[in-house]
Design a protein around this motif. Sequence first.
Motif, PDB file in Angstrom:
ATOM      1  N   LEU A  46     -17.399  12.913   8.125  1.00 51.22           N
ATOM      2  CA  LEU A  46     -15.979  13.150   7.891  1.00 51.22           C
ATOM      3  C   LEU A  46     -15.114  12.284   8.805  1.00 51.22           C
ATOM      4  O   LEU A  46     -14.192  12.775   9.464  1.00 51.22           O
ATOM      5  N   LEU A  47     -15.436  10.997   8.838  1.00 47.02           N
ATOM      6  CA  LEU A  47     -14.634  10.094   9.666  1.00 47.02           C
ATOM      7  C   LEU A  47     -13.227   9.994   9.093  1.00 47.02           C
ATOM      8  O   LEU A  47     -13.040   9.993   7.874  1.00 47.02           O
ATOM      9  N   THR A  48     -12.256   9.880   9.980  1.00 45.59           N
ATOM     10  CA  THR A  48     -10.864   9.844   9.533  1.00 45.59           C
ATOM     11  C   THR A  48     -10.302   8.434   9.670  1.00 45.59           C
ATOM     12  O   THR A  48     -10.648   7.688  10.572  1.00 45.59           O
ATOM     13  N   THR A  49      -9.433   8.101   8.738  1.00 42.75           N
ATOM     14  CA  THR A  49      -8.786   6.786   8.780  1.00 42.75           C
ATOM     15  C   THR A  49      -7.436   6.880   8.085  1.00 42.75           C
ATOM     16  O   THR A  49      -6.957   7.980   7.755  1.00 42.75           O
ATOM     17  N   THR A  50      -6.797   5.735   7.867  1.00 43.63           N
ATOM     18  CA  THR A  50      -5.545   5.688   7.093  1.00 43.63           C
ATOM     19  C   THR A  50      -5.659   4.525   6.113  1.00 43.63           C
ATOM     20  O   THR A  50      -6.545   3.691   6.233  1.00 43.63           O
ATOM     21  N   VAL A  51      -4.734   4.470   5.153  1.00 41.04           N
ATOM     22  CA  VAL A  51      -4.851   3.462   4.097  1.00 41.04           C
ATOM     23  C   VAL A  51      -4.405   2.075   4.573  1.00 41.04           C
ATOM     24  O   VAL A  51      -4.876   1.061   4.073  1.00 41.04           O
ATOM     25  N   GLY A  52      -3.512   2.016   5.566  1.00 43.43           N
ATOM     26  CA  GLY A  52      -3.155   0.688   6.073  1.00 43.43           C
ATOM     27  C   GLY A  52      -1.803   0.607   6.741  1.00 43.43           C
ATOM     28  O   GLY A  52      -1.714   0.351   7.929  1.00 43.43           O
ATOM     29  N   LYS A  62      -9.431  -1.606  11.322  1.00 44.11           N
ATOM     30  CA  LYS A  62      -9.685  -2.240  10.015  1.00 44.11           C
ATOM     31  C   LYS A  62      -8.885  -3.523   9.849  1.00 44.11           C
ATOM     32  O   LYS A  62      -7.723  -3.585  10.263  1.00 44.11           O
ATOM     33  N   GLY A  63      -9.496  -4.518   9.207  1.00 48.04           N
ATOM     34  CA  GLY A  63      -8.743  -5.685   8.763  1.00 48.04           C
ATOM     35  C   GLY A  63      -8.229  -5.404   7.365  1.00 48.04           C
ATOM     36  O   GLY A  63      -8.946  -4.831   6.548  1.00 48.04           O
ATOM     37  N   MET A  64      -6.977  -5.769   7.097  1.00 45.76           N
ATOM     38  CA  MET A  64      -6.342  -5.402   5.835  1.00 45.76           C
ATOM     39  C   MET A  64      -5.871  -6.642   5.089  1.00 45.76           C
ATOM     40  O   MET A  64      -5.101  -7.428   5.620  1.00 45.76           O
ATOM     41  N   LEU A  65      -6.329  -6.777   3.842  1.00 50.51           N
ATOM     42  CA  LEU A  65      -5.938  -7.947   3.048  1.00 50.51           C
ATOM     43  C   LEU A  65      -5.449  -7.528   1.657  1.00 50.51           C
ATOM     44  O   LEU A  65      -5.852  -6.494   1.134  1.00 50.51           O
ATOM     45  N   THR A  66      -4.606  -8.368   1.081  1.00 51.69           N
ATOM     46  CA  THR A  66      -4.179  -8.166  -0.307  1.00 51.69           C
ATOM     47  C   THR A  66      -5.159  -8.901  -1.217  1.00 51.69           C
ATOM     48  O   THR A  66      -5.502 -10.051  -0.948  1.00 51.69           O
ATOM     49  N   GLY A  67      -5.600  -8.248  -2.263  1.00 52.92           N
ATOM     50  CA  GLY A  67      -6.629  -8.812  -3.125  1.00 52.92           C
ATOM     51  C   GLY A  67      -6.128  -9.971  -3.989  1.00 52.92           C
ATOM     52  O   GLY A  67      -4.926 -10.083  -4.257  1.00 52.92           O
TER      53      GLY A  67
END
Lengths: 324, 326
Positions: free
Chosen positions: B5-11, B126-131
């Motif tokens: 149940l690791l927690t994160t956020t969408v970005g 996290k690294g965040m990229l647009t597809g």
Amino acid sequence: MIATVVGSYPKVPNKPRPARLRLAINKFDRGDMTLEELDRVADEVTIEVLQEQVEAGLDFVTDGQIRWEDEQTYLARNLEGVSINGLIRWFDTNMYYRQPVIEEPLAWTKPSTVRDYTFATEHSSKPVKAVLTGPYTMARLSVDRHYNSVEALAGAFAEALNREAKALQDAGATFIQFNEPAILQAKDDYTTFVASCARVVDGLSAETGLYLYFGDVEGIYPQVLDLPFDLIGLDFVMGAKNEGLLHRTPFTKKLGLGIIDARNTRLEQPAAIAERIKTLGAGIDPDNIHVSPSAGLEFLPREVAQEKLRLLAEGVRQAEGVLV
Amino acid sequence: MTTGLLTTTVGSFPKPPYLQKARNAFASGKLSREELSELEQQATREVIALQEEIGLDILVDGEMARGDMVVFFAEHFAGMEVGGLVRSYGNRYYHKPVVKGPVRWQEPITVDLWRYAQSLTDKPVKGMLTGPYTMVEWSFLEGYDDFRQAVLEMARAVNYEALELDRAGAPFIQIDEPALSTRMEDIDLAIEAMAIATEGLTAKTATHICYGDFVSAYPRFLDMPVKQFDLEMANSSHDLVELLKTEGFPEDKEIAWGVVDVHSHEIESVDDVVAEIKRGLEVLPPERLYIDPDCGLKTRTWDESADKLRVIMEGVRKVRAELGIE
């Protein structure tokens, strides 16, 4: 042959020209401008937009729908029984509209577009057409908490828009157009659509138009030719199949040729436009052809929109030279 | 050490008001690039500190340097330009990018700020990229006759950026394709492009997607070559549970389960969050079930974001305790 638009025009230009309407609305929202002052700016921008269309060489123009927040809200907000909800994507575009919520029976009480239409005709050197969103599209893009049926809601919108169209006609409108992109995404509902069309034009003596865009009419063609409109406009950019359909069954009404991509900045050249008109309009009296972008122009930056219209008009004149 | 149940956020996180002001000042030439960068770093520190204080497991830099998710990358790829103003709704406008010519990656775009964020914490960022599909679909397309070719070349450009993040040590790379939801008929192309965009990565990969689209293209959507599907639930988790029970879900994939609605001001109760987590546990073991808000937080205020994340964390701790996860 008529060079024209489908409806909307970009509201603000790019630098170095000032984005007057945007700044004025910001000021108004902050309480730093009165409604009268904002209206004056909207009028001035409407005049600019009319002039840009004429300069580009169009024969038939619109007020650019400069005051419209979106193609639903502007018509829905003056109706009784409607509240305006949150933002939602408009078809597959990157533009958002506020969703009308139908809480009670719809009732038309006063015109929404008559003053805009009258103002535009007073300030245009070319004829102006009145453009409304059609009843089926209004119904499909609303939240229905009262009628519990698309059919009933589309009928109620048709009734209200019929009143609006009659008010436009009384104000002198000689051409009234209904934009109905939603039916192309819901062809199974064609019977409902037919009923709403009949009701919306009931009793009108003005010439009427129906524009169908963001897709093709496969499955409802040639049936659309039986609809009670004088002109039907089709999208030959997103509706690639339309060309084959026209080839198969001749078009028997005035034809709106949406052949300029209203959703991309890539410019079409006049020679190619003329060639498209010759191919698609073959067998149709040139007087019965209205050439336009594929949809309203608000998806484009203002300068690109105007340049596209200039090239469009040039293409139309070239095609006329060949066909006449 | 936590094992489930690791927690994160969408970005995205909301930009603090001082940063919003600074971005406007920069746009009108009243602030230098250096001054703006300093404030972006300050905001990044605050975003990292908030996530640490709340106790999230996988952090983000909050995208403090980004406005629009497509424009940000368009400003850095060769072959792209930032175009004229286009209205998005009401009185809101944005500069819609234009694909002018062959798209090429030129230099790292997101790496410096990711590295900075990672230097502030021992937790993974996290690294965040647009597809690639979204990059092309949400731009004007002038430089290619063929949409597909544009998307596939864009995918290569995105891959270069992803590889830079990978080499810099990003343990997670999320590549989002929100444009796909309006054109699910293009899913094959989006999958093909994602395969290029993720080629050669050692990081764990993820993509954020609307629940409805995930379901409508199920099970085809599972072919999207990422390890984790981060789902915007829109209060439909019940249906998803039914779908996964009947159709199954591959054992080598994970789901990040959106348990709070970021489009609402209201803060959910801990009980609501617990119930959502338990729904997820009906179909996934805790090791493959991640918990997060259902979309990026940038439309919420700072306080609303913090409150929603606190509720998530509280719910997760409760369930972890019940399950004996520590």
